[in-house]
Scaffold this motif. Structure first.
Motif, PDB file in Angstrom:
ATOM      1  N   HIS A   1      76.247  68.232  32.395  1.00 53.51           N
ATOM      2  CA  HIS A   1      77.068  69.031  33.313  1.00 53.51           C
ATOM      3  C   HIS A   1      76.105  69.514  34.384  1.00 53.51           C
TER       4      HIS A   1
ATOM      5  N   TYR B   1      81.158  64.113  46.984  1.00 43.57           N
ATOM      6  CA  TYR B   1      80.349  62.908  46.760  1.00 43.57           C
ATOM      7  C   TYR B   1      81.048  61.874  45.886  1.00 43.57           C
TER       8      TYR B   1
ATOM      9  N   THR C   1      79.886  63.582  29.253  1.00 41.77           N
ATOM     10  CA  THR C   1      80.118  64.432  30.412  1.00 41.77           C
ATOM     11  C   THR C   1      81.611  64.386  30.700  1.00 41.77           C
TER      12      THR C   1
ATOM     13  N   PRO D   1      83.398  59.215  43.996  1.00 37.06           N
ATOM     14  CA  PRO D   1      84.385  58.151  44.197  1.00 37.06           C
ATOM     15  C   PRO D   1      85.619  58.293  43.301  1.00 37.06           C
ATOM     16  N   GLN D   2      85.540  59.186  42.296  1.00 30.74           N
ATOM     17  CA  GLN D   2      86.644  59.285  41.333  1.00 30.74           C
ATOM     18  C   GLN D   2      87.621  60.421  41.636  1.00 30.74           C
TER      19      GLN D   2
ATOM     20  N   MET E   1      70.102  60.520  43.636  1.00 28.96           N
ATOM     21  CA  MET E   1      70.168  60.322  45.086  1.00 28.96           C
ATOM     22  C   MET E   1      71.633  59.974  45.348  1.00 28.96           C
ATOM     23  N   LEU E   2      72.239  60.651  46.341  1.00 26.24           N
ATOM     24  CA  LEU E   2      73.650  60.385  46.611  1.00 26.24           C
ATOM     25  C   LEU E   2      73.906  58.887  46.781  1.00 26.24           C
ATOM     26  N   VAL E   3      74.916  58.381  46.053  1.00 23.95           N
ATOM     27  CA  VAL E   3      75.425  57.026  46.310  1.00 23.95           C
ATOM     28  C   VAL E   3      76.566  57.221  47.304  1.00 23.95           C
TER      29      VAL E   3
ATOM     30  N   ARG F   1      80.401  76.415  36.415  1.00 24.32           N
ATOM     31  CA  ARG F   1      79.417  75.469  35.864  1.00 24.32           C
ATOM     32  C   ARG F   1      78.471  76.185  34.921  1.00 24.32           C
TER      33      ARG F   1
HETATM   34  N1  SAM Z   1      83.890  64.976  35.683  1.00 31.35           N
HETATM   35  C1  SAM Z   1      82.719  65.406  35.039  1.00 31.35           C
HETATM   36  C2  SAM Z   1      81.918  66.376  35.861  1.00 31.35           C
HETATM   37  O1  SAM Z   1      82.044  66.407  37.067  1.00 31.35           O
HETATM   38  O2  SAM Z   1      81.120  67.116  35.251  1.00 31.35           O
HETATM   39  C3  SAM Z   1      81.846  64.280  34.554  1.00 31.35           C
HETATM   40  C4  SAM Z   1      81.604  63.050  35.408  1.00 31.35           C
HETATM   41  S1  SAM Z   1      80.793  63.318  36.984  1.00 31.35           S
HETATM   42  C5  SAM Z   1      81.039  61.751  37.751  1.00 31.35           C
HETATM   43  C6  SAM Z   1      79.075  63.422  36.562  1.00 31.35           C
HETATM   44  C7  SAM Z   1      78.069  63.620  37.678  1.00 31.35           C
HETATM   45  O3  SAM Z   1      77.884  62.410  38.403  1.00 31.35           O
HETATM   46  C8  SAM Z   1      78.397  64.621  38.766  1.00 31.35           C
HETATM   47  O4  SAM Z   1      78.145  65.937  38.401  1.00 31.35           O
HETATM   48  C9  SAM Z   1      77.454  64.193  39.881  1.00 31.35           C
HETATM   49  O5  SAM Z   1      76.248  64.919  39.810  1.00 31.35           O
HETATM   50  C10 SAM Z   1      77.217  62.710  39.604  1.00 31.35           C
HETATM   51  N2  SAM Z   1      77.767  61.887  40.687  1.00 31.35           N
HETATM   52  C11 SAM Z   1      79.071  61.613  40.909  1.00 31.35           C
HETATM   53  N3  SAM Z   1      79.227  60.847  42.010  1.00 31.35           N
HETATM   54  C12 SAM Z   1      77.984  60.635  42.508  1.00 31.35           C
HETATM   55  C13 SAM Z   1      77.496  59.930  43.643  1.00 31.35           C
HETATM   56  N4  SAM Z   1      78.309  59.326  44.493  1.00 31.35           N
HETATM   57  N5  SAM Z   1      76.161  59.903  43.839  1.00 31.35           N
HETATM   58  C14 SAM Z   1      75.323  60.541  42.983  1.00 31.35           C
HETATM   59  N6  SAM Z   1      75.741  61.216  41.899  1.00 31.35           N
HETATM   60  C15 SAM Z   1      77.042  61.276  41.676  1.00 31.35           C
END
Ligand code: SAM
Ligand code: DTB
Ligand code: SF4
Length: 339
Positions: A169, A76, A147, A78-79, A240-242, A190
């Motif tokens: 987390h 899911y 986080t 983007p990073q 909600m998923l982006v 996790r």
């Molecule tokens: N890297 C760390 C981790 O994964 O725990 C911290 C940052 S991570 C982006 C935090 C949370 O953002 C993820 O566990 C996920 O639930 C949520 N997330 C990331 N991308 C998303 C998306 N496209 N839509 C919805 N939630 C998202």
């Protein structure tokens, strides 16, 4: 706490003493999801009103303090370095820049500042640097949340000693669906980090994402996993998923908005004392859908124009919605609410 017999059998009164459980079965959770919508929302409202002021919402603002090129393959996200999404890679932000963003969030009414880093897990050197951020944000009179990925025991302890209030987390999804979303770390990884955070004495923020193509049993499994943790997370973000171009889930089917509302309601019933957070995906939600989420027991949001890398509703728009619903932001001034 000992359960009352009626609760064990799933016939459930919603009295406060009976409602805190850590032994939910999936069939019981699925039965809640399957209730007639009005019955489900009524039960969620009853639980909500036993434990919270139903007209108050806690608001947290987010900042990505280290962005992109993450080694994990979360479908899911983007990073992730595994996907071509166009997110610009950025190293850990300087302290002054983070404090400036925190002060701006506070001036908009946020009571908590959540800092997210695109790491699988931080190094001990990274922890040295985030400790400075925690101290600085606390100095502004805000609660702190971070986080940063998986933590060791000693890292969790260091964060606690620095004064970190919350660690986010997520379980993200059910244990069964998990391997279809992430292959580079396990569900057990996790749980281990969550346990270390809890043991260190930091409040837990833990939730998940829906709309990733999971089934009803997975949404039930996610909430069951959260509710059956040894202690309920203090904060439960329901995202909600982006859908981001370039990620494997970019074309995931739209989730029925009423199923999302049901997910919030079931989370409220399973975790009566937790703040259920209406999280990512709000730019795609109507005001009416968000109102239903608050009615279903959501009582916190991410507030501010940006999540980590994607858009969130404008702060002014949220204040307007709160005004129309008679909701108060915990800790905000009347002046802001009028704006
Ligand atoms: N890297 C760390 C981790 O994964 O725990 C911290 C940052 S991570 C982006 C935090 C949370 O953002 C993820 O566990 C996920 O639930 C949520 N997330 C990331 N991308 C998303 C998306 N496209 N839509 C919805 N939630 C998202
Ligand atoms: C959570 O459960 N949702 C927030 C917060 N915890 C860190 C993050 C949502 C990220 C959405 C995608 C993005 O903006 O990059
Ligand atoms: Fe990395 Fe976290 Fe995104 Fe997964 S969710 S790719 S660990 S930043």
């Amino acid at each position: 706490m000992r359960l009352q017999r009626s609760e064990q059998q799933g016939t459930a009164s919603v009295s406060a003493a009976a409602a805190i459980r850590h032994d939910w079965r999936r069939d019981e959770v699925m039965a809640l999801f399957a209730l007639p919508f009005s019955d489900l929302l009524f039960r969620a409202q009853q639980v909500h009103r036993e434990h919270f002021d139903p007209n108050e919402v806690q608001v947290s603002s987010l900042l990505s303090i280290k962005t992109g090129s993450c080694s994990e393959d979360c479908a899911y996200c983007p990073q992730s370095a595994h996907h071509q999404t166009g997110v610009q890679r950025e190293g850990l932000l300087p302290v002054a820049e983070v404090l400036e963003a925190a002060a701006a969030a506070k001036s908009q009414g946020a009571s908590r500042f959540c800092m997210g880093a695109a790491w699988r897990s931080p190094s001990d050197r990274d922890i040295d640097r985030v400790v400075e951020l925690i101290e600085g944000v606390r100095g502004l009179g805000m609660e702190t949340c971070m986080t940063l990925g998986m933590l060791t025991e000693s890292q969790a302890e260091r964060l606690h000693h620095a004064g970190l209030d919350y660690y986010n987390h997520n379980l993200d999804t059910s244990e069964e669906f998990y391997s279809q979303i992430i292959s580079t770390r396990t569900y057990q990884d996790r749980l281990d980090t969550l346990e270390r955070v809890r043991q260190a004495g930091i409040n837990v923020c833990c939730g998940g994402i829906v709309g990733m193509g999971e089934g009803d049993e997975d949404r039930a499994g996610l909430l069951m996993g959260l509710a059956n943790l040894p202690k309920h997370p203090e904060s439960v973000p329901i995202n909600m998923l982006v859908r981001v171009e370039g990620t494997p889930l970019a074309d995931a089917a739209t989730l029925d908005p009423l199923v999302f509302v049901r997910t919030i309601a079931v989370a409220r019933i399973l975790m009566p004392r937790s703040r259920v957070r209406l999280s990512a995906g709000r730019t795609e939600m109507s005001d009416e859908m968000q109102a239903l989420c608050f009615l279903a027991g959501a009582n916190s949001i991410f507030y501010g124009d940006k999540l980590l890398t994607t858009e969130n509703p404008q702060a002014r728009q949220d204040r307007n919605l709160f005004g129309r619903l008679g909701l108060r932001m915990a800790g905000a001034t009347a002046e802001l609410l009028a704006g």
